[in-house]
Design an enzyme around this catalytic site. Structure first.
Site, short mmCIF file in Angstrom:
data_model
loop_
_atom_site.label_atom_id
_atom_site.label_comp_id
_atom_site.label_asym_id
_atom_site.label_seq_id
_atom_site.Cartn_x
_atom_site.Cartn_y
_atom_site.Cartn_z
N HIS A 117 28.68 8.56 77.17
CA HIS A 117 29.01 9.68 78.04
C HIS A 117 30.31 10.36 77.56
CE1 HIS A 117 28.45 11.79 81.81
NE2 HIS A 117 29.75 11.91 81.80
N ALA A 118 30.25 11.68 77.33
CA ALA A 118 31.39 12.39 76.75
C ALA A 118 32.62 12.31 77.66
CB ALA A 118 31.03 13.86 76.53
N HIS A 134 34.16 22.09 76.70
CA HIS A 134 34.61 21.56 77.99
C HIS A 134 35.61 20.41 77.78
CE1 HIS A 134 34.21 20.14 82.22
NE2 HIS A 134 34.41 18.96 81.65
N GLU A 135 35.25 19.46 76.93
CA GLU A 135 36.13 18.30 76.68
C GLU A 135 37.45 18.76 76.06
OE1 GLU A 135 35.50 15.47 77.97
OE2 GLU A 135 33.47 16.05 78.55
N HIS A 167 40.02 19.68 78.54
CA HIS A 167 40.82 18.57 79.05
C HIS A 167 41.96 18.24 78.08
CE1 HIS A 167 38.22 17.71 82.39
NE2 HIS A 167 37.19 17.38 81.66
N GLU A 194 38.67 19.79 85.76
CA GLU A 194 37.28 20.12 85.45
C GLU A 194 37.12 21.63 85.30
OE1 GLU A 194 35.15 17.97 84.52
OE2 GLU A 194 36.56 16.39 85.02
N HIS A 226 28.66 8.36 92.73
CA HIS A 226 30.05 8.46 93.18
C HIS A 226 30.29 7.79 94.54
CE1 HIS A 226 29.41 11.42 90.09
NE2 HIS A 226 30.71 11.59 89.96
N TYR A 275 34.68 18.48 92.55
CA TYR A 275 33.67 19.22 91.79
C TYR A 275 33.32 20.54 92.49
CZ TYR A 275 33.02 14.95 89.08
OH TYR A 275 33.22 13.86 88.27
#
Ligand SMILES: [Zn+2]
Length: 676
Positions: free
Chosen positions: A349-350, A379-380, A383, A407, A509, A519
């Protein structure tokens, strides 16, 4: 029994409140000295722990690494608790004059569940581990062999059940898998969850909150947070309802009368186990089947892209905004950007990692050369950019302005990257006609992810807030869950539900005790930030039809880059109001960070509404035509449709959940996952 528990909680709370408040009298200068020392040791402990966590995640079947992680996690937890007891519990942080000192102590004054005593904490850990183990190891028999040997023939959630839910169009098979998953996951957790709620509330009270929901919400530092979220939802609900009606009409053409005559959609036919994202049924709802698509997977492969080249392309995007280069985050000697071929098993999972030393930032991702991963990389990298920008903040403030910001940043960049306009600029898309039909198709693809998600993003924590506060009695837990699902999301269970079920537990979750409202916030916020960046870049002009928000690409705009780094950077930038926003970390209230960037202090739905406005108009017209029995576009079978497989909800393997219990002491994560 509940009353007895309540009294017990009250007793324990009083006990805690009556402890000597030794730290109350500490002066601001003394606190500054304490923080300076804490800074050094906390950074070291954090780094040791994150290194062990990284080593485990990149070699999960290595027992030595599991042991090391356990050891480091415990050591870190112990350190945090000692520091809290010595310096940060019972401190009147409100009185400190210096904002950086005040905000650090405010953050450090909330320890989280580690405030429990050892027995309570190990009970809580055991309950949580039990729930996440149930979740991660649950298996069902396949639809066409419902009596099977689970060990050899059983389907896990991912891969397995999720693939069926996203690709099957067989109503009965979908019903079977949907129900079977809930029988083997949520339904088995109810007792554990009951105890978990009790102990989490006790921990919250030891941190000075009335219940765990209040402790979670404190991250957002807003008195009217619940009300704000409800108002935000009311603002965007009309768009969701049009999308919902349109999708329901399309699904009726496939499933006919099975859908029923009420205004609810059965929750199992939307291409996702939780009906939280609907992109897997794009083939069914695509407005114009013959219009141009924007999948650049073929171009990436034809042009010989590798994982590394995709990262370099993304790095170049950020640098084109004037932001620092970040090749350290995908440098193969430290980072992991491809699935290893040396026999190691890794958590694929990234995720993006901050090693707490202001230098070392890495991405872990089993990159595949396709469009989905191309967007995920950006996206990563968002971060990583956030980590780099706030690295000079004190340790306690090196985190997003609020849990939604981290996010939102990566997603904001992804909004630019996935536009046909951008993909053309980087040579990945050719001869894109950009007709109105192309545009509606492209917007629909994004709406199926981002608009469809909104009510789900909201209701998980609405349910948990009610559970933690005791507003909803345990005998009504599942009924309340479905009340929210029906009223807000407008989906219904395909088979009857009762209190023997525990459907919230079938979403990762919930057993993992991970907040979810962030989110929802991120899904609203990313459009607000996108709009501000696009304005700065001159790529979007209100009321100019040739520069609409949804076609904006901020690539190569130094102005947008400067504005973006405002959220991410130090306090002085706010004072000067000329430099940058990501550098702020959590050193200022998130409303300050938002104001620096967008000029607004509140989260608001107008940007997301504007972004989807052309689609919204299209949907209204289609829905009203459908009401009259006419339609300007119709569903037709297209055989060459590629149906993307949903990213799994199970983030970590069974082994890691044993450890998770130990590390939940700190709600500030040094690692960011892509998954909601
Ligand atoms: Zn992320």
């Amino acid at each position: 029994m509940l009353r007895v528990t309540g009294l017990l909680l009250l007793f324990l709370t009083n006990l805690v409140l009556s402890l000597p408040k030794g730290n109350t009298k500490i002066t601001e200068d003394e606190m500054s000295d304490i923080l300076a020392k804490y800074e050094i040791s906390a950074s070291e402990k954090c780094r040791d722990y994150v290194v062990a966590d990284w080593n485990y995640n990149t070699d999960v079947e290595n027992e030595t690494k599991v042991e090391e992680l356990n050891e480091q996690a415990l050591a870190f937890a112990q350190f945090e608790k000692e520091q809290w007891q010595l310096h940060f519990s019972n401190v009147s942080w409100e009185d400190f004059k210096n904002e950086t000192v005040r905000r650090q102590v405010r953050t450090l004054s909330v320890l989280g569940v580690s405030a429990l005593d050892d027995n309570e904490l190990s009970e809580l850990n055991a309950r949580q581990t039990n729930m996440t183990t149930i979740y991660s190891s649950a298996k069902i028999c396949p639809f066409d062999k419902q009596q099977c040997d689970l060990a050899t023939e059983g389907l896990a959630l991912d891969p397995g059940m999720e693939e069926v839910i996203s690709t099957s169009r067989n109503y009965e098979e979908l019903t079977y898998v949907w129900e079977a998953w809930r029988n083997v996951s949520g339904a088995k957790m109810r007792d554990d969850y009951k105890k978990y709620v009790e102990l989490s509330n006790l921990a919250a009270q030891k941190n000075g909150f009335s219940d765990n929901g209040e402790m979670w919400r404190s991250d957002f530092e807003t008195e009217t947070f619940v009300e704000d979220m409800e108002n935000l939802w009311k603002e965007v609900e009309p768009l969701y309802l049009e999308l919902h009606t349109y999708v329901k009409n399309k699904l009726k053409k496939v499933y006919g009368d099975k859908i029923g005559d009420d205004d609810l959609i059965p929750a199992h036919i939307l291409g996702n186990m939780w009906a939280q994202s609907w992109e897997n049924i794009f083939d069914i709802v695509q407005p114009f089947p013959n219009a141009t698509g924007v999948d650049v997977t073929k171009s990436l492969n034809d042009q010989g892209y590798t994982a590394r080249r995709m990262f370099e392309t993304s790095d170049e995007f950020y640098q084109s905004l004037g932001l620092p280069e970040n090749s350290m985050s995908y440098n193969e000697t430290l980072a992991l950007i491809e699935k290893p071929t040396d026999g190691r098993v890794v958590v694929c999972h990234a995720s993006a990692w901050d090693f707490c030393d202001r230098r070392d930032f890495r991405i872990k991702m089993c990159t595949k050369v396709n469009m989905e991963d191309f967007v995920t990389i950006h996206h990563e990298m968002g971060h990583i950019q956030y980590y780099i920008q706030y690295k000079d903040q004190p340790y306690a403030l090196r985190t997003g302005a609020n849990p939604g910001f981290h996010e939102a940043v990566g997603d904001t960049i992804a909004l630019s990257v996935s536009t046909p306009q951008h993909l053309e600029k980087v040579g990945l898309l050719e001869n894109y006609a950009d007709t109105e039909e192309d545009s509606i198709n492209a917007l629909m693809q994004i709406a199926l992810q981002k608009v469809a998600f909104l009510p789900f993003g909201l209701l998980i924590d609405m349910w948990r807030w009610d559970v933690f506060s005791g507003k909803i009695n345990e005998s009504q837990w599942n009924a309340h869950w479905w009340e929210l699902r029906e009223n807000i999301q407008k989906v219904k269970a395909p088979v009857p539900r009762s209190e023997a079920d525990f459907d919230p537990g079938a979403k990762y979750h919930v057993p993992a005790s991970s907040q979810y409202i962030s989110y929802f916030v991120a899904h609203i916020l990313q459009f607000q930030i996108h709009k501000a960046l696009c304005l700065a870049a001159g790529q979007y002009e209100p009321n100019n039809a040739s520069k609409p928000l949804h076609k904006c690409d901020i690539y190569r705009s130094k102005e947008a880059g400067q504005l973006l780094s405002k959220i991410l950077s130090p306090i002085k930038s706010v004072v000067l109001s000329v430099s940058d926003g990501l550098k702020l970390g959590s050193s200022r209230h998130w409303q300050d960070a938002l104001e620096v960037m967008t000029g607004e202090r509140q989260l608001g739905g107008s940007a997301i509404l504007e972004y989807f406005q052309p689609l919204h108009e299209f949907l209204k017209k289609e829905n009203s035509n459908a009401g009259n029995g006419t339609s300007i576009s119709d569903y037709s079978d297209s055989t060459d449709q590629t149906i993307p497989i949903a990213v799994g909800g199970v983030l970590l393997g069974v082994v890691i959940v044993v450890i998770v219990g130990y590390i939940i002491f700190r709600r500030r994560a040094a690692k960011r996952n892509a998954s909601s």
